[in-house]
Design an enzyme around this catalytic site. Structure first.
Site, PDB file in Angstrom:
ATOM      1  N   GLU A 239       5.323  -1.526  -7.743  1.00 48.20           N
ATOM      2  CA  GLU A 239       6.060  -2.750  -7.583  1.00 48.20           C
ATOM      3  C   GLU A 239       5.699  -3.834  -8.301  1.00 48.20           C
ATOM      4  O   GLU A 239       5.505  -5.048  -7.690  1.00 48.20           O
ATOM      5  CB  GLU A 239       6.242  -3.258  -5.935  1.00 48.20           C
TER       6      GLU A 239
ATOM      7  N   GLU B 266       8.283   5.467  -2.544  1.00 47.01           N
ATOM      8  CA  GLU B 266       8.097   4.734  -1.291  1.00 47.01           C
ATOM      9  C   GLU B 266       9.428   4.827  -0.444  1.00 47.01           C
ATOM     10  O   GLU B 266      10.507   4.325  -0.865  1.00 47.01           O
ATOM     11  CB  GLU B 266       7.382   3.448  -1.551  1.00 47.01           C
TER      12      GLU B 266
HETATM   13  C1  GAL Z   1       6.181  -2.233  -0.044  1.00 45.45           C
HETATM   14  C2  GAL Z   1       4.749  -2.090  -0.775  1.00 45.45           C
HETATM   15  C3  GAL Z   1       3.874  -1.396   0.107  1.00 45.45           C
HETATM   16  C4  GAL Z   1       3.883  -2.152   1.555  1.00 45.45           C
HETATM   17  C5  GAL Z   1       5.142  -1.896   2.054  1.00 45.45           C
HETATM   18  C6  GAL Z   1       5.707  -2.389   3.483  1.00 45.45           C
HETATM   19  O1  GAL Z   1       7.028  -2.834  -0.820  1.00 45.45           O
HETATM   20  O2  GAL Z   1       4.724  -1.061  -1.739  1.00 45.45           O
HETATM   21  O3  GAL Z   1       2.533  -1.884  -0.474  1.00 45.45           O
HETATM   22  O4  GAL Z   1       3.830  -3.552   1.394  1.00 45.45           O
HETATM   23  O5  GAL Z   1       6.131  -2.498   1.130  1.00 45.45           O
HETATM   24  O6  GAL Z   1       6.792  -2.168   3.774  1.00 45.45           O
END
Ligand code: GAL
Length: 812
Positions: free
Chosen positions: A428, A504
């Site tokens: 991100e 993710e």
């Molecule tokens: C994502 C990020 C992670 C964490 C997660 C929490 O956007 O890559 O590091 O912050 O959100 O939902």
């Protein structure tokens, strides 16, 4: 005859010992004898500096994990743009509310008997948090930026032979440098490697298994070395240490040997069969003396990423059933510990997980070794920022100077691990916006390709629309989407790769054993106790519940898998309570900070673990005061249908169906009214026959403490840990799911009390103190071995409770 025998033996011994003596490449681990201080005045790097008053520590060490928790550490006031915030607010527990900020010094005095004139010495750091400045014998010998990088310094000219040396390391952690708890100090191993001048280059050997020839595998070895007219002999050994192939090379090109060795009928590496070979590479000087011997573990496996078809391992389409992990080990902080890592992977194996993403930085060597051995595929990540900041003092400060060096070290140090199947150059990154970012994405990917042409590169993208327009997403080997399930289809059509990775997923939030009513799906839901509901229906504004990912994983062949945020809770980032004190660790984990499974564990297990059945009931059944009120019951199982009974009365049969994603993956009885007693579920097989049953019961008052160890026999190495789960039961042995008793811990014999953790994100009790409250009826105590073997006993006491005792053992 006798004489002949004798002389042969002598000769053998001579050859053997000559080889040994000449191949003096030795690794000296700098574990003991360290002194540490955060209150340093004067020139702590100078040889004469008096550090005798500093704290005695061993390395790996995390200076911040001993707390205390306090909201004052690293209060971050600002807007988290990635979370869609518009106004600045004060975030208290974002980096774990532990004192990691500031400057800390380490000193060690040591001799290296292996080091003699004419030898070479390298000082290796496997991670130093952060901005290490390194001094040897009063002289600055090197420095680095990123706290997660592996790096080494050639100390051949500065290390004293036959004398004491003084190593001093200064570390500095600035405020606003992280989005989670980074840990502090020398949290990974520090070692010195002593070699011959003529030797293999550090991290310079690359083993790949590019192809098969009939029934044989081809093992390709490229080894860089220093020296001239050398020769190299490689022996490939199987898992039983039997030599299965050898090759000798005398021709090298530009300081590099290249061998291709065939291994007949290879045992392939996979998560189910993590078979490892060892390549013993020996470097000989022109006069025949052995200069160095390396023992490198590797696996024979084939990976392929094909448009529209997916990812295949050894020719079999395989989806990543993965989890993202931050590097902290809960109550141990960031200090690396192999027993704690092994326990995490054991829990993940039972979950049916087959892959890990080291978010958002370089994994430890120990974690990769375990992934190879235990069978996990690995997505090794490098950065959470490039040139544009997420936090003011984040990696953006190092990007220009270090990005290439950091990637080179990551790849070279870890590329022989069969577990690694993909690299990630970023998560991100705000560089997803703008033309410069597109250039940077290409530049970084090219570095990965140059160092390792065998694995693809991804970036976890959250600005999916922007990356569709800019070309950022199109240039990646594998487009990774973070969340944004609604954009998968469009991304698949827009990007040319024909594949989408759920780099993710989920970011569902829950607190172990805590349930909220009414049971409704919600985003950013907050409660007065700063907990989240374990009905697994709560997520963040940008994220979703697990079932939404399952639909895509199951229905789209071009989705190559997912990495759930996260496998375990971690210190810091207490979303949705970033602004609420006390709240200092995450709610995202499938298991909590203590490693105890939340209900969600069984939801994933029911899909991922295809070897063993899952049948899990939630919530618990201790709802004094809710009598007669609607208290929905969910069952997570791989069976398609089941019947539920409350105190013997049927609540009907539920069958999975496609009405909603939840109906597809969970069995739900939404109208059950609470009455104390027994909840029983009977799951049916595909013929409609009762297959397995499960019961939970209302518990009475806490009566007795019960202890259960993950391992009763541990190694007497001063490092190994037994993780003992502590719970309380009532007079009839029924677990008390709401108990919050304060307990005390005492360890006697050949072990020490190390820490405890109850998984409560709002607890300010320190892990290393020998008392803690239960959270939802449970906690975990960590008992550490000393270096002496023997019996160990843990005793847990609590007011008004029958004491719990467990006997453990440590062995050499
Ligand atoms: C994502 C990020 C992670 C964490 C997660 C929490 O956007 O890559 O590091 O912050 O959100 O939902």
């Amino acid at each position: 005859m006798k004489l002949f025998f004798k002389s042969t033996l002598f000769l053998f011994l001579l050859v053997f010992s000559t080889e040994k003596m000449m191949s003096q490449s030795a690794t000296v681990l700098l574990k003991d004898n360290w002194r540490f201080s955060k209150e340093v005045k004067g020139d702590a790097f100078s040889v004469d500096y008096d550090a005798s008053k500093w704290e005695k520590v061993t390395v790996p060490h995390d200076w911040a994990i001993y707390g205390p928790f306090d909201k004052k550490w690293d209060i971050q006031t600002g807007i988290i743009e990635q979370n869609g915030e518009k106004e600045a607010t004060e975030k208290t527990g974002r980096t774990g509310a532990l004192p990691h900020i500031g400057t800390g010094w380490y000193r060690n005095t040591f001799a290296v008997p292996e080091f003699k004139k004419g030898k070479k010495a390298l000082l290796i750091f496997e991670g130093a948090m952060s901005e290490p400045q390194v001094y040897l014998n009063g002289k600055k010998i090197g420095n680095w930026g990123y706290g997660y990088s592996y790096f080494y310094i050639d100390i051949t000219n500065d290390l004293l032979a036959g004398k004491e040396n003084v190593l001093a390391v200064k570390l500095t952690n600035l405020p606003f440098s992280s989005r989670w708890y980074p840990g502090a100090g020398l949290y990974r191993n520090v070692s010195i490697v002593v070699k011959e001048e003529e030797s293999f280059a550090q991290w310079g050997t690359f083993i790949t298994t590019p192809e098969t020839k009939g029934n044989n595998a081809v093992v390709d070895i490229k080894a860089e070395f220093h020296g001239a007219n050398a020769s190299m002999v490689t022996e490939i050994k199987d898992a039983n240490n039997k030599i299965v192939a050898t090759q000798k090379s005398t021709d090298s090109k530009e300081g590099k040997f290249h061998q291709t060795i065939e291994v007949a009928k290879p045992n392939l590496w996979s998560p189910e069969t993590p078979y490892l070979y060892t390549a013993v590479t020996k470097l000989y000087a022109a006069d025949g003396t052995l200069k160095e011997e390396q023992n490198i573990k590797f696996g024979i496996r084939y990976i392929k990423y094909e448009p529209n078809k997916g990812f295949s391992l050894n020719g079999k389409i395989t989806k990543f059933k993965g989890v993202c992990l931050h590097h902290d080990l809960g109550p141990l902080g960031a200090a690396i510990n192999k027993a704690a890592l092994r326990r995490q992977l054991t829990i993940l194996k039972d979950l049916g997980c087959n892959a890990i993403r080291s978010s958002h930085n370089m994994p430890s060597f120990e974690q990769l070794e375990l992934a190879d051995e235990m069978g996990f595929m690995f997505l090794a990540e490098s950065f959470d920022e490039w040139a544009k900041p997420k936090v003011e003092n984040g990696y953006n400060r190092f990007f220009e100077e270090y990005a290439e060096k950091d990637i080179v070290n990551l790849v070279r140090a870890t590329r022989n691990h069969p577990s690694i199947v993909m690299w990630s150059s970023g998560n991100e990154v705000p560089d997803q916006w703008g033309a410069e970012g597109v250039k940077r994405a290409r530049w970084l990917q090219d570095i990965f390709h140059r160092e390792d042409p065998t694995r693809p590169v991804t970036v976890g993208m959250d600005q999916v629309k922007a990356t569709m327009e800019s070309g950022f997403g199109a240039l990646l080997d594998i487009p990774g989407l973070n969340y944004r399930v609604h954009l998968y289809e469009e991304a698949y059509k827009t990007f040319p790769q024909g594949l989408i990775l759920g780099s993710e997923t989920a970011s569902t939030v829950s607190s172990r054993g805590i349930y909220k009513f009414p049971v409704v799906q919600a985003k950013n839901k907050e409660y007065n106790d700063f907990q989240s509901s374990s009905y697994d229906l709560e997520a963040c504004s940008w994220s979703n519940v697990p079932d939404d990912d399952f639909v895509l994983q199951d229905d789209k062949p071009w989705v190559i898998g997912e990495f759930v945020w996260t496998g375990f809770d971690y210190l810091g980032e207490p979303t949705p309570y970033d602004e609420k004190w006390p709240s200092r660790s995450s709610y995202f984990g499938i298991s909590d900070l203590a490693g105890l499974p939340k209900d969600r564990f069984y939801l994933y297990r029911s899909r991922w673990n295809t070897k063993y059945k899952t049948l899990h009931i939630l919530p618990h059944w201790n709802w004094k005061g809710r009598e007669g009120e609607v208290t929905p019951v969910f069952v997570y199982t791989n069976y398609d249908s089941a019947e539920l009974f409350v105190n013997g009365k049927s609540m009907g049969i539920q069958k999975k169906n496609n009405a909603t994603p939840q109906n597809r993956y969970r069995l739900m009885w939404n109208d059950v009214k609470y009455e104390p007693g027994t909840v029983k579920v009977v799951a049916f097989d595909s013929n409609g026959k009762a297959a397995i049953t499960k019961e939970i019961k209302t518990a009475g008052d806490p009566y007795k403490i019960v202890l259960e160890a993950d391992r009763k026999t541990i190694k007497a190495d001063g490092e190994d840990i037994s993780f003992v789960t502590v719970s309380v039961v009532d007079k009839n042995g029924i677990p008390c799911p709401t108990a919050v008793n304060e307990l005390q811990f005492k360890v006697t014999g050949a072990g020490t009390y190390r820490a405890a953790c109850n998984g409560d994100a709002t607890s300010l009790e320190m892990f290393h103190e020998n008392h803690m409250k239960l959270f939802s009826g449970k906690l975990v105590v960590l008992v550490k071995a000393v270096e002496k073997a023997g019996a160990i006993q843990l005793e847990v006491t609590g007011k008004g409770l029958q004491t719990g005792k467990i006997n453990l053992m440590s062995k050499r």
